[in-house]
Structure formats: structure tokens, C-alpha cells
Design an enzyme around this catalytic site. Structure first.
Site, PDB file in Angstrom:
ATOM      1  N   HIS A  62       0.928  -0.974  -0.048  1.00 30.13           N
ATOM      2  CA  HIS A  62      -0.118  -0.230   0.106  1.00 30.13           C
ATOM      3  C   HIS A  62       0.913   1.533   0.213  1.00 30.13           C
ATOM      4  CE1 HIS A  62      -3.229  -3.142   1.630  1.00 30.13           C
ATOM      5  NE2 HIS A  62      -3.488  -2.198   0.236  1.00 30.13           N
ATOM      6  N   GLU A  90     -15.154   0.091  -5.396  1.00 30.28           N
ATOM      7  CA  GLU A  90     -14.971  -1.293  -5.174  1.00 30.28           C
ATOM      8  C   GLU A  90     -16.115  -2.235  -5.355  1.00 30.28           C
ATOM      9  OE1 GLU A  90     -14.265  -4.753  -4.865  1.00 30.28           O
ATOM     10  OE2 GLU A  90     -12.362  -3.722  -4.322  1.00 30.28           O
ATOM     11  N   ASP A 104     -19.276  -0.988 -10.351  1.00 32.49           N
ATOM     12  CA  ASP A 104     -17.399  -0.701 -11.424  1.00 32.49           C
ATOM     13  C   ASP A 104     -16.793   0.016 -11.839  1.00 32.49           C
ATOM     14  OD1 ASP A 104     -16.170  -1.540 -13.426  1.00 32.49           O
ATOM     15  OD2 ASP A 104     -17.666  -3.273 -14.480  1.00 32.49           O
ATOM     16  N   GLY A 105     -15.740  -0.101 -11.688  1.00 34.20           N
ATOM     17  CA  GLY A 105     -14.506   1.155 -11.593  1.00 34.20           C
ATOM     18  C   GLY A 105     -14.160   1.293 -13.289  1.00 34.20           C
ATOM     19  N   ASP A 145      -6.337  -0.142  -7.752  1.00 32.23           N
ATOM     20  CA  ASP A 145      -6.129  -1.181  -6.684  1.00 32.23           C
ATOM     21  C   ASP A 145      -6.851  -2.783  -6.691  1.00 32.23           C
ATOM     22  OD1 ASP A 145      -5.201  -3.262  -4.487  1.00 32.23           O
ATOM     23  OD2 ASP A 145      -6.436  -1.386  -3.118  1.00 32.23           O
ATOM     24  N   SER A 146      -6.401  -3.082  -8.038  1.00 34.95           N
ATOM     25  CA  SER A 146      -7.114  -4.040  -8.228  1.00 34.95           C
ATOM     26  C   SER A 146      -6.632  -5.400  -8.280  1.00 34.95           C
ATOM     27  CB  SER A 146      -6.807  -4.387  -9.863  1.00 34.95           C
ATOM     28  OG  SER A 146      -6.077  -4.085 -10.466  1.00 34.95           O
TER      29      SER A 146
END
Length: 278
Positions: free
Chosen positions: A60, A104, A135-136, A153-154
Site C-alpha cells: 500500500h 469497489e 464497477d470501476g 488497486d485491482s
């Protein structure tokens, strides 16, 4: 008892397990939580390690702080993915941030992370934070507001997440960045997802004004792990704001050694720069 995540070519990352704490099937994926012998809790989605409790900052911190410190004034941040809350937590360490939206797709990941992990450390309740379940990819397409920083961040750049590494997605992301904006994505194992890294780099280069690549050793992943950074405007990713950096309490990423991020195996660097072919 042990848990092993298998990568291509028979390479595995393993943890000794004390017990399985939780398992369920959401609408999108299988979610598992384990208690490891030496690293605290382990979050697994569809058989792939997402994080270990003791050491998650090794992922992170390099995902968040280099781009946040390179941007001159990051006020609005968009996070795609990151349901465990770790990325949101690190973003909100920056006092310049006025609003951070986390999109998310799987609400169950958020809820289970709150119950079993708690690595957000209160970030979900921060008044500057907004959590959107959706859905991003679609969110980026329809977004009307602009952002200073976008953080992807997938899961790995294979399978369902592959569209998050496509030229089309990057074009939409470029449009929702402000005139001085920066995007970062994790892009998989340097050694084991090299083709995927090259594809994502090529897609990003066709869209962004400049693209940087770097790697970082991440606990629980087949490290070194790669990251790609796309620039819109004149931001110099090789320079960061050391005054703001001094306000941060970090464990793994060292702003005073920012230049060490750019160490990449020689053959991978030559592949990325087109001097070598696979």
C-alpha cells in the site's frame, strides 16, 4: 496446514496456516480469510493472495505515496478497487486531500475486511472518504468530476481485471484527470507477469503524456512487484515534495530514497524500452 498461491511456470508463494477463519462465495469471487503462523491474517480472493496483515504496507505504501508526493497538490483522489481499505487509509494520511472516492465492485470484500482485518484503521469512517459499490470501469466512463490522482488497486492484470489495464480504460481515466494529474496501477510480478506488464505499459504509453515504471518488494507476492505511473501534464514523477513526506509515518517506502524505486532488472528495462524482444 498451508496455503499456496501458484503463479505461472510452477512458482508458488506459500504460508503456514493456523486456521481458516472465514470462507464465502460472493456474487463475484471466492473470499477466504486465514490466520497465518507468522504474518497475521491473510486475505485471499479467488485463490490469489491480496494481503497479509503484517506487511501489507509493503504494497500500500509504494502504491500511494510516491504519486501523492509527486503531485503538487492532490486534493481529490479516486481509488478503483482496494476494498480492504489499506489504500484509502494511506491516501487519507495526506493533509491536502479533501475528498477520496473508493469504487469497489464487491461490497462483501469491504464488509468482511472491516470485520476480520480492520486495516483501514478508521479510514472508512473518515468524513473525506466516500465508498461507492460499483464497477470501476463503468464509473470511470461516466464520471463527471475531475481528479488529481487515480489509484488502481485491482487484482492481477489477468482474467476479469484485464480491462483495467486496457488502452480504452486508460483513455477514460486520462479524461477524468485534471490538467495536472497522475495515475498509478499495480501491474503484476516483474518476472512472472512480464508479458502483462509490457502490454499494460504499451497501452498506457499510447494515452498518457509520460509513463514511468518501478518495482518494489511486496510481502506475500511473487516479488519484485511492478507499478506503472501515467502522467497528464508536466508533473515530474522523479521529484517529490519532501516537506510533505516528513509528515508521514511510513514503514517500507522511503521518500529519501525515492530514486531507488526505479531499479528494474536489466532485461525487463530493455524489454520495456523496446531494445529487446521476448
Amino acid at each position: 496446514m498451508h496455503f499456496i498461491e501458484w503463479y505461472p511456470r510452477g512458482y508458488g508463494v506459500a504460508f503456514k496456516i493456523k486456521e481458516k477463519l472465514f470462507e464465502t462465495q460472493s456474487s463475484y469471487q471466492r473470499i477466504e480469510i486465514y490466520e497465518t503462523e507468522g504474518f497475521g491474517k491473510l486475505l485471499v480472493l479467488e485463490g490469489t493472495v491480496q494481503l497479509v496483515e503484517q506487511g501489507e504496507e509493503s504494497y500500500h505504501e509504494p502504491l500511494v505515496h510516491p504519486v501523492m508526493l509527486a503531485h503538487p497538490n492532490p486534493r481529490k483522489v479516486l481509488i478503483i478497487g482496494g476494498g480492504d481499505g489499506g489504500t484509502l487509509r494511506e491516501v487519507l494520511k495526506h493533509k491536502t486531500v479533501e475528498k477520496a472516492i473508493m469504487v469497489e465492485i464487491d461490497e462483501m470484500v469491504v464488509e468482511i475486511s472491516k470485520i476480520y482485518l480492520g486495516i483501514d484503521r478508521g479510514a472508512f469512517d473518515d468524513p473525506r472518504a466516500e465508498v461507492v459499490i460499483g464497477d470501476g470501469v463503468e464509473y470511470i466512463k461516466r464520471a463527471e468530476e475531475k481528479f488529481d490522482v487515480i489509484i488502481i488497486d485491482s487484482t492481477d492484470p489477468v482474467g476479469p481485471a484485464k480491462q483495467l489495464f486496457s488502452e480504452e480504460f486508460y483513455r477514460h481515466a486520462y479524461e477524468v484527470l485534471n490538467s495536472e494529474g497522475i495515475l498509478i496501477t499495480q501491474s503484476g510480478s516483474v518476472y512472472l507477469f512480464t508479458n502483462e506488464l509490457l502490454d499494460a505499459y504499451s497501452a498506457m504509453k499510447s494515452v498518457f503524456d509520460r509513463v514511468y515504471y518501478f518495482s518494489f518488494p511486496v510481502i506475500g507476492y511473487a516479488s519484485p512487484w511492478s507499478f506503472l505511473v501515467g502522467i497528464k501534464g508536466s508533473i515530474d514523477f522523479e521529484k517529490i515534495d519532501m516537506n510533505r513526506a516528513k509528515e508521514l509515518e511510513l514503514v517500507y517506502y522511503d521518500p529519501e530514497r525515492h530514486e531507488t524505486l526505479f531499479q528494474m532488472p536489466k532485461y525487463v528495462k530493455e524489454l520495456l524500452e523496446g531494445k529487446l524482444k521476448l
